[in-house]
Design an enzyme around this catalytic site. Structure first.
Site, short mmCIF file in Angstrom:
data_model
loop_
_atom_site.label_atom_id
_atom_site.label_comp_id
_atom_site.label_asym_id
_atom_site.label_seq_id
_atom_site.Cartn_x
_atom_site.Cartn_y
_atom_site.Cartn_z
N GLU A 75 0.84 -1.21 0.00
CA GLU A 75 0.00 0.00 0.00
C GLU A 75 0.87 1.26 0.00
OE1 GLU A 75 -3.28 0.02 -0.32
OE2 GLU A 75 -3.87 -2.02 0.21
N GLU A 113 -16.01 9.04 -1.54
CA GLU A 113 -15.66 8.26 -2.72
C GLU A 113 -16.58 8.54 -3.90
OE1 GLU A 113 -14.03 4.36 -1.76
OE2 GLU A 113 -14.78 3.65 -3.68
N ARG A 158 -11.24 9.71 -4.79
CA ARG A 158 -10.87 8.65 -3.83
C ARG A 158 -10.72 7.29 -4.52
NH1 ARG A 158 -12.99 8.30 2.46
NH2 ARG A 158 -11.91 6.39 2.97
N ASN A 161 -7.91 2.78 -5.21
CA ASN A 161 -8.16 1.38 -5.58
C ASN A 161 -7.17 0.86 -6.60
OD1 ASN A 161 -10.36 0.95 -3.90
ND2 ASN A 161 -11.70 2.01 -5.33
N HIS A 173 -8.88 -7.89 -5.57
CA HIS A 173 -10.13 -8.43 -5.01
C HIS A 173 -10.51 -9.73 -5.70
CE1 HIS A 173 -11.30 -4.21 -3.41
NE2 HIS A 173 -10.65 -4.91 -2.50
N1 LIG Z 1 -11.43 1.14 6.58
C1 LIG Z 1 -10.63 1.19 5.56
O1 LIG Z 1 -10.52 2.20 4.85
C2 LIG Z 1 -9.78 -0.01 5.25
C3 LIG Z 1 -8.75 0.10 4.32
C4 LIG Z 1 -7.95 -1.01 4.08
C5 LIG Z 1 -8.19 -2.20 4.76
N2 LIG Z 1 -9.22 -2.25 5.64
C6 LIG Z 1 -9.49 -3.50 6.39
O2 LIG Z 1 -8.37 -3.74 7.23
C7 LIG Z 1 -8.28 -5.14 7.48
C8 LIG Z 1 -6.85 -5.57 7.29
O3 LIG Z 1 -6.04 -4.84 8.18
P1 LIG Z 1 -4.65 -5.41 8.70
O4 LIG Z 1 -3.84 -5.81 7.56
O5 LIG Z 1 -4.14 -4.43 9.66
O6 LIG Z 1 -5.09 -6.78 9.38
P2 LIG Z 1 -5.35 -7.23 10.90
O7 LIG Z 1 -6.04 -6.20 11.66
O8 LIG Z 1 -5.97 -8.57 10.81
O9 LIG Z 1 -3.87 -7.36 11.46
C9 LIG Z 1 -2.99 -8.30 10.88
C10 LIG Z 1 -2.42 -9.26 11.93
O10 LIG Z 1 -1.47 -8.57 12.70
C11 LIG Z 1 -1.76 -8.71 14.08
N3 LIG Z 1 -1.26 -7.49 14.70
C12 LIG Z 1 -1.79 -6.24 14.64
N4 LIG Z 1 -0.95 -5.35 15.16
C13 LIG Z 1 0.12 -6.04 15.59
C14 LIG Z 1 1.34 -5.67 16.22
N5 LIG Z 1 1.66 -4.40 16.44
N6 LIG Z 1 2.21 -6.65 16.54
C15 LIG Z 1 1.92 -7.97 16.27
N7 LIG Z 1 0.81 -8.36 15.65
C16 LIG Z 1 -0.08 -7.41 15.32
C17 LIG Z 1 -3.22 -8.97 14.15
O11 LIG Z 1 -3.58 -9.68 15.31
C18 LIG Z 1 -3.45 -9.81 12.90
O12 LIG Z 1 -3.14 -11.14 13.17
C19 LIG Z 1 -9.25 -5.81 6.53
O13 LIG Z 1 -10.37 -6.22 7.24
C20 LIG Z 1 -9.60 -4.72 5.55
O14 LIG Z 1 -10.91 -4.87 5.04
C21 LIG Z 1 -10.00 -1.19 5.91
#
Ligand SMILES: NC(=O)c1ccc[n+]([C@@H]2O[C@H](COP(=O)([O-])OP(=O)(O)OC[C@H]3O[C@@H](n4cnc5c(N)ncnc54)[C@H](O)[C@@H]3O)[C@@H](O)[C@H]2O)c1
Length: 375
Positions: free
Chosen positions: A188, A253, A257, A261, A268
């Site tokens: 990202e 969006e 915005r 994507n 996806h």
């Molecule tokens: N709202 C938005 O605009 C937006 C944008 C992109 C993604 N998302 C969402 O975000 C989610 C993915 O986020 P992610 O990649 O952070 O995944 P996640 O929240 O599942 O975290 C990834 C893993 O890292 C672990 N973790 C988190 N922080 C940690 C740390 N500091 N140390 C050790 N382990 C840690 C978590 O327990 C998990 O196992 C998806 O559900 C996606 O749909 C939302």
């Protein structure tokens, strides 16, 4: 007043700061006071950060005089469920949550989306503070106000826009992040360079030349490596600045915005076909960015060198651009047509013209897509 330079999201309902700094969580109590938040705090975290982050943070907040309730959800995407959401509501309502209270979402995008959605709805909406602890959540999920949960029929199908009052990204929390999660976040970050900040892209190339990022950069990182932490924090801040700018110009969006994507159309599709959880989202985005760049080259929008430069940078951060073995290109194309963002059966592609600029195209022939995702 806390004075370090910060980014600001400006949206219809007001504006909020996005702070990216090593050790930023230490300043949370004072920042909450500055925001005038005096109610109880509902600190939601996930199992992976409860001990290392959530418990010390709760102690610090209590020492500053706040009433703090804590809740830990299981790690992983399955927590973004109606059942988990209902448990959060039960916890808060049985604890007599009030409108002046605030939810603190401490974790990755899963916690941010889930706790943010709970905050958007409970008592018709209370304050949420986003405290991202993954690279992906810092540069993407925590900023912009999108919250939500998954439904059995698909990801993120139930959601709301609910802007936080503050985003505080403490880069020290990345110390414990598994290397694979870190790599997925880099996709990202690189994306922001490609879509709008050529300087960021070049700096990422420079950083790749001096440090290895396909694994944890050093065993002591970042706690005992101030220089590296400084580089990393500065890079994250620049990536966040791109998102802050885009969200401020297009909160809902309806226009710009959509450029966020970039790489996501194929990503996806690949995630759907491989089954969620096989590839991390960022890993799928890297594959999608490469396919989009190849489409752009085939259309004559970008030069071959651009796609190759992007591929090299993704590789330097440990990201493969190869389609998962055995994936049927026809199934990938069919899945792109089912994407949420498809309008009137036309896929809206975000395609690069050079490093730092993209255009939208909805007239990409299927044959070109087939070629771009082929071997
Ligand atoms: N709202 C938005 O605009 C937006 C944008 C992109 C993604 N998302 C969402 O975000 C989610 C993915 O986020 P992610 O990649 O952070 O995944 P996640 O929240 O599942 O975290 C990834 C893993 O890292 C672990 N973790 C988190 N922080 C940690 C740390 N500091 N140390 C050790 N382990 C840690 C978590 O327990 C998990 O196992 C998806 O559900 C996606 O749909 C939302």
């Amino acid at each position: 007043m806390t004075t370090d330079t910060q980014l600001t999201v400006t949206v219809a309902g007001g504006s909020y700061p996005v702070v990216v700094a090593a050790g930023a969580l230490v300043s949370l109590p004072i920042r909450l006071m500055e925001l005038g938040l005096r109610g109880a705090l509902w600190l939601v975290s996930d199992a992976a950060v409860t001990q290392s982050c959530s418990e010390p943070l709760a102690a610090r907040l209590r020492a500053a005089g706040f009433t703090v309730h804590t809740y830990s959800v299981p790690s992983g995407e399955t927590s973004k469920s109606p059942a988990q959401l209902a448990r959060l509501y039960d916890w808060m309502l049985s604890g007599s949550v009030e409108r002046r209270d605030a939810v603190l979402a401490l974790g990755g995008g899963v916690v941010g989306d889930l706790a943010g959605f709970a905050a958007a709805n409970i008592l018709r909406g209370i304050t949420v503070i986003q405290l991202p602890t993954t690279l992906l959540a810092m540069v993407d999920a925590a900023v912009g106000g999108k919250t939500g949960i998954n439904h059995a029929l698909g990801k993120n199908l139930i959601g709301a826009f609910h802007q936080p009052r503050l985003v505080l990204a403490d880069t020290i929390t990345l110390t414990t992040l598994p290397p694979r999660e870190l790599r997925a976040g880099w996709a990202e970050v690189i994306k922001y360079g490609v879509i709008s900040d050529a300087g960021l892209f070049t700096d990422l190339e420079g950083l790749a030349a001096t440090h290895r990022w396909d694994a944890r950069p050093s065993s002591s990182w970042p706690a005992q490596d101030e220089e590296l932490t400084g580089h990393l924090t500065a890079i994250i801040k620049r990536a966040v600045a791109v998102k802050v700018g885009v969200v401020s110009r297009d909160e809902r969006e309806q226009g710009e915005r959509v450029i966020l994507n970039y790489g996501h159309t194929i990503a996806h599709a690949v995630e759907t076909l491989t089954g969620y959880g096989t590839l991390l989202h960022g890993e799928a985005v890297a594959i999608g960015m490469h396919a989009a760049a190849r489409i752009a080259v085939a259309l004559g929008l970008a030069e071959v060198g651009m796609a190759e430069r992007q591929r090299r940078l993704l590789a330097a951060y440990g990201l493969s651009v190869a389609m998962p073995a055995g994936l049927d290109p026809e199934a990938v194309i069919a899945a792109t047509l089912r994407d949420k963002k498809v309008q009137a059966k036309q896929v809206r592609w975000v395609l690069p013209t050079k490093i730092g600029a993209v255009v939208l195209r909805d007239d990409v022939p299927e044959a070109l897509v087939r070629q771009a995702i082929g071997a």
